[in-house]
Motif scaffolding. Structure first.
Motif, PDB file in Angstrom:
ATOM      1  N   UNK A 130     -18.396 -45.355   3.641  1.00  0.00           N
ATOM      2  CA  UNK A 130     -19.444 -44.448   4.100  1.00  0.00           C
ATOM      3  C   UNK A 130     -19.030 -43.592   5.309  1.00  0.00           C
ATOM      4  N   UNK A 131     -18.357 -44.129   6.358  1.00  0.00           N
ATOM      5  CA  UNK A 131     -18.018 -43.273   7.506  1.00  0.00           C
ATOM      6  C   UNK A 131     -17.050 -42.141   7.175  1.00  0.00           C
ATOM      7  N   UNK A 132     -16.293 -42.260   6.103  1.00  0.00           N
ATOM      8  CA  UNK A 132     -15.288 -41.258   5.764  1.00  0.00           C
ATOM      9  C   UNK A 132     -15.772 -40.251   4.741  1.00  0.00           C
ATOM     10  N   UNK A 133     -16.973 -40.413   4.230  1.00  0.00           N
ATOM     11  CA  UNK A 133     -17.459 -39.570   3.142  1.00  0.00           C
ATOM     12  C   UNK A 133     -17.544 -38.098   3.560  1.00  0.00           C
ATOM     13  N   UNK A 134     -18.149 -37.816   4.713  1.00  0.00           N
ATOM     14  CA  UNK A 134     -18.306 -36.427   5.159  1.00  0.00           C
ATOM     15  C   UNK A 134     -16.968 -35.776   5.463  1.00  0.00           C
ATOM     16  N   UNK A 135     -16.080 -36.530   6.101  1.00  0.00           N
ATOM     17  CA  UNK A 135     -14.758 -35.976   6.405  1.00  0.00           C
ATOM     18  C   UNK A 135     -13.984 -35.684   5.126  1.00  0.00           C
ATOM     19  N   UNK A 136     -14.122 -36.553   4.155  1.00  0.00           N
ATOM     20  CA  UNK A 136     -13.444 -36.326   2.882  1.00  0.00           C
ATOM     21  C   UNK A 136     -14.000 -35.091   2.169  1.00  0.00           C
ATOM     22  N   UNK A 137     -15.307 -34.889   2.248  1.00  0.00           N
ATOM     23  CA  UNK A 137     -15.889 -33.690   1.634  1.00  0.00           C
ATOM     24  C   UNK A 137     -15.423 -32.421   2.337  1.00  0.00           C
ATOM     25  N   UNK A 138     -15.330 -32.471   3.665  1.00  0.00           N
ATOM     26  CA  UNK A 138     -14.837 -31.311   4.405  1.00  0.00           C
ATOM     27  C   UNK A 138     -13.378 -31.027   4.027  1.00  0.00           C
ATOM     28  N   UNK A 139     -12.584 -32.068   3.925  1.00  0.00           N
ATOM     29  CA  UNK A 139     -11.187 -31.889   3.512  1.00  0.00           C
ATOM     30  C   UNK A 139     -11.069 -31.335   2.107  1.00  0.00           C
ATOM     31  N   UNK A 140     -11.894 -31.842   1.212  1.00  0.00           N
ATOM     32  CA  UNK A 140     -11.895 -31.323  -0.156  1.00  0.00           C
ATOM     33  C   UNK A 140     -12.287 -29.850  -0.176  1.00  0.00           C
ATOM     34  N   UNK A 141     -13.313 -29.500   0.586  1.00  0.00           N
ATOM     35  CA  UNK A 141     -13.731 -28.104   0.661  1.00  0.00           C
ATOM     36  C   UNK A 141     -12.621 -27.205   1.189  1.00  0.00           C
ATOM     37  N   UNK A 142     -11.910 -27.675   2.230  1.00  0.00           N
ATOM     38  CA  UNK A 142     -10.807 -26.892   2.787  1.00  0.00           C
ATOM     39  C   UNK A 142      -9.693 -26.703   1.766  1.00  0.00           C
ATOM     40  N   UNK A 143      -9.355 -27.764   1.057  1.00  0.00           N
ATOM     41  CA  UNK A 143      -8.307 -27.647   0.040  1.00  0.00           C
ATOM     42  C   UNK A 143      -8.717 -26.695  -1.079  1.00  0.00           C
ATOM     43  N   UNK A 144      -9.978 -26.768  -1.493  1.00  0.00           N
ATOM     44  CA  UNK A 144     -10.447 -25.869  -2.548  1.00  0.00           C
ATOM     45  C   UNK A 144     -10.457 -24.415  -2.084  1.00  0.00           C
ATOM     46  N   UNK A 145     -10.843 -24.181  -0.822  1.00  0.00           N
ATOM     47  CA  UNK A 145     -10.846 -22.817  -0.295  1.00  0.00           C
ATOM     48  C   UNK A 145      -9.439 -22.248  -0.206  1.00  0.00           C
TER      49      UNK A 145
END
Length: 89
Positions: free
Chosen positions: A25-40
């Motif tokens: 749970x603590x890493x979920x938001x950071x992982x989503x931000x990282x995924x978004x950055x990679x997709x962008x």
């Protein structure tokens, strides 16, 4: 063995246990931000490359010679004849 029992998965359903869900749970938001950055970044590279390769200025400086009507009719007849020959094959 590849499918050994893990204490973080239910042995019958292979789903994550509540302990594993709490640990992630603590890493979920950071992982989503990282995924978004990679997709962008990936999308940006794709769009840049697509736009760069679709520039249609390769032959803009080459003049097109004029063609008379008789020559145009002859070319049309040759084209139609080739289309008919291809259909027969």
């Amino acid at each position: 063995m590849v499918l050994e029992h893990s204490r973080y998965q239910d042995p019958r359903t292979w789903k994550m246990t509540p302990a594993m869900l709490r640990a992630r749970r603590p890493f979920f938001k950071k992982n989503l931000v990282g995924l978004g950055a990679l997709l962008l970044v990936t999308g940006g590279i794709y769009v840049y490359t697509y736009r760069f390769l679709n520039r249609d200025n390769d032959f803009a400086d080459v003049p097109i010679p004029p063609i008379d009507a008789k020559e145009l009719e002859q070319l049309k007849k040759e084209y139609e004849q080739r289309k008919k020959d291809v259909r027969k094959d």
